[in-house]
Design a protein around this motif. Structure first.
Motif, PDB file in Angstrom:
ATOM      1  N   ASP A   5       0.831  -1.208   0.000  1.00 62.60           N
ATOM      2  CA  ASP A   5       0.000   0.000   0.000  1.00 62.60           C
ATOM      3  C   ASP A   5       0.868   1.263   0.000  1.00 62.60           C
ATOM      4  O   ASP A   5       0.589   2.227  -0.710  1.00 62.60           O
ATOM      5  N   ARG A   9       1.206   4.107  -2.907  1.00 57.77           N
ATOM      6  CA  ARG A   9       0.974   5.511  -2.547  1.00 57.77           C
ATOM      7  C   ARG A   9       2.132   6.404  -3.021  1.00 57.77           C
ATOM      8  O   ARG A   9       1.921   7.491  -3.551  1.00 57.77           O
ATOM      9  N   LYS A  12       2.114   6.542  -6.903  1.00 60.83           N
ATOM     10  CA  LYS A  12       1.022   7.398  -7.369  1.00 60.83           C
ATOM     11  C   LYS A  12       1.384   8.873  -7.200  1.00 60.83           C
ATOM     12  O   LYS A  12       1.116   9.689  -8.076  1.00 60.83           O
ATOM     13  N   ALA A  57       1.832  11.485   1.047  1.00 67.25           N
ATOM     14  CA  ALA A  57       2.488  10.234   0.673  1.00 67.25           C
ATOM     15  C   ALA A  57       3.741   9.992   1.513  1.00 67.25           C
ATOM     16  O   ALA A  57       4.355   8.930   1.417  1.00 67.25           O
TER      17      ALA A  57
END
Length: 98
Positions: A5, A9, A12, A57
């Motif tokens: 995850d 993150r 992205k 992030a």
């Protein structure tokens, strides 16, 4: 939140050209948001949104100094990640036929 995850993150957050440019610029040295605002031809609101995504992030850290907000790269591994991506991009261009 697991490691995958967090990886997604981070990727992205770096997946937008403006955010990637911001991070590359901040790898050189921390900067005031006023300098970033002059360097990048985007509205203050747009730049702030990109900085917020990078902070959320965990890539950037911010510190208020006087009336100015300063940003720096918080995760030192980001420099290695971007360097690896640059090598991968160079490899990509060397393997495609034009």
């Amino acid at each position: 939140m697991n490691a995958d995850d967090v990886s997604v993150r981070i990727f992205k957050a770096l997946g937008h050209p403006v955010r990637l440019q911001i991070v590359k610029f901040l790898l050189v040295e921390p900067q005031c948001v006023c300098v970033l605002n002059q360097l990048f031809d985007y509205s203050q609101a747009n730049l702030s949104q990109h900085l917020k995504i990078l902070r959320e992030a965990g890539i950037l850290d911010s510190q208020k100094i006087g009336v100015e907000m300063h940003y720096r790269v918080k995760l030192k591994g980001i420099e290695k990640l971007i360097a690896a991506m640059d090598l991968t991009v160079a490899e990509y261009f060397n393997t495609i036929d034009f």
